[in-house]
Design an enzyme around this catalytic site. Sequence first.
Site, mmCIF file in Angstrom:
data_model
loop_
_atom_site.group_PDB
_atom_site.id
_atom_site.type_symbol
_atom_site.label_atom_id
_atom_site.label_comp_id
_atom_site.label_asym_id
_atom_site.label_seq_id
_atom_site.Cartn_x
_atom_site.Cartn_y
_atom_site.Cartn_z
ATOM 1 N N HIS A 105 -65.274 10.715 -68.026
ATOM 2 C CA HIS A 105 -64.426 9.779 -67.788
ATOM 3 C C HIS A 105 -63.503 9.872 -66.462
ATOM 4 C CE1 HIS A 105 -65.746 7.562 -71.204
ATOM 5 N NE2 HIS A 105 -64.657 8.227 -72.150
ATOM 6 N N HIS A 179 -62.003 0.578 -71.393
ATOM 7 C CA HIS A 179 -62.116 1.354 -72.898
ATOM 8 C C HIS A 179 -61.430 0.639 -73.940
ATOM 9 C CE1 HIS A 179 -63.203 4.717 -75.268
ATOM 10 N NE2 HIS A 179 -63.756 5.389 -74.316
ATOM 11 N N GLU A 312 -67.942 -0.362 -73.800
ATOM 12 C CA GLU A 312 -67.849 0.075 -72.564
ATOM 13 C C GLU A 312 -68.940 -0.271 -71.676
ATOM 14 O OE1 GLU A 312 -66.832 4.416 -72.894
ATOM 15 O OE2 GLU A 312 -66.481 3.921 -74.937
HETATM 16 C C1 GAL Z 1 -66.141 7.627 -75.117
HETATM 17 C C2 GAL Z 1 -67.043 8.667 -75.323
HETATM 18 C C3 GAL Z 1 -66.557 9.710 -76.461
HETATM 19 C C4 GAL Z 1 -65.063 9.916 -76.506
HETATM 20 C C5 GAL Z 1 -64.291 8.735 -76.027
HETATM 21 C C6 GAL Z 1 -62.938 9.097 -75.719
HETATM 22 O O1 GAL Z 1 -66.498 6.760 -74.288
HETATM 23 O O2 GAL Z 1 -68.345 8.316 -75.239
HETATM 24 O O3 GAL Z 1 -67.274 10.675 -76.673
HETATM 25 O O4 GAL Z 1 -64.883 10.934 -75.446
HETATM 26 O O5 GAL Z 1 -64.843 8.079 -74.946
HETATM 27 O O6 GAL Z 1 -62.003 9.339 -77.047
#
Ligand code: GAL
Length: 348
Positions: A105, A179, A312
Amino acid sequence: MQITETAFGQYDGQEITAITLQNEQGVSLTAINYGATVIAWHVPDKEGRFQNIVLGFDRLEDYLQHHTYYGATVGRVAGRIGKGRFSLDGQDYQLEANQNGNHLHGGTLGLDQAVWDYEIREGETEASILFRHVDLDGSNGYPGRLEAEVVYTLTEDQEWRVEYHARTDRPTLFNPTNHTYFNLSQEAGQDVLQHLLLVDSSRVPELDKTMLPTGQFLDVAGTPFDFRRPARIQQAAALDHPQTQLAGGLDHPFLLEHSGDFDVVLAYPEAGRSIRMHTDRDAVVIFTHNGGTDEYLLGGKPVPAYAGIALETQSLPDAINQEGFGNIVLRPDEEFYARTVYQFQLLD
Ligand code: GAL
């Protein structure tokens, strides 16, 4: 449209504001300029009761204290980049390996933690918040000065539209997402396991134990990843497949077929609510909030496992290192544009 701006606190010496767009039917979308984060989307249920259908906090402190990514703009690159390494035009780059040896991210200080400038635009039947941020050359290890814009639009026909524009002065990577976690139930503290999900996808990249794509694709037929017809999210939480066991539910990219008007539909008929989503992106990473927490409350209630579902939209994770995963390179002579539309609908 009614537009309100309310002080939401201060971060890094800068004012954080909550901006609410409310349409004639009383539906409202609220976002803050910290992380260009959506904190609420209030819609009616079948009895006309308005409630927030996204996970979010009422106080800035909670966003600063808990790095949940709830509603945030994630990037420069959403998802994982293997070992944080990539090479571009013959030059090697090492990004921060901030999760399990991989880059996740955009790094620990990604776009979700930037304070964005904003401007409000009003049209006849819609209103928008234009968030702008300049991410400096070298920020989080990424090359190029990136000028990014995220636009949230609320329309009278119950759409929440997300659009991205970006330019760079050196070749770089850009694969942002939003997100937001949805939960269409009528009460806080409920999970989403009984929600119905439809996903226009028959291929899911298989993940290794660090959650990085192996390069192989799984055919969804006969697996808990088959949402080509509406099915309860519960089917993925039964953990009867090595890939759902690995993640504790869904935490997977679904390659979209784009064969119909919608790429994903989420519905909770008990509340009379549904969301239909379409996008121009290649994939949607579906994460079912595979764990609860007692570190904070949501709507005054403890947070159960499967407290929400994030849809997402993005290019496939680790695309820069995987053959056939698509292009996430942005060059100085190009303008990045992407859009995703979530449309709320009341069910009979
Ligand atoms: C998602 C990711 C997860 C976790 C989450 C944030 O996009 O794939 O593994 O990191 O974000 O809590």
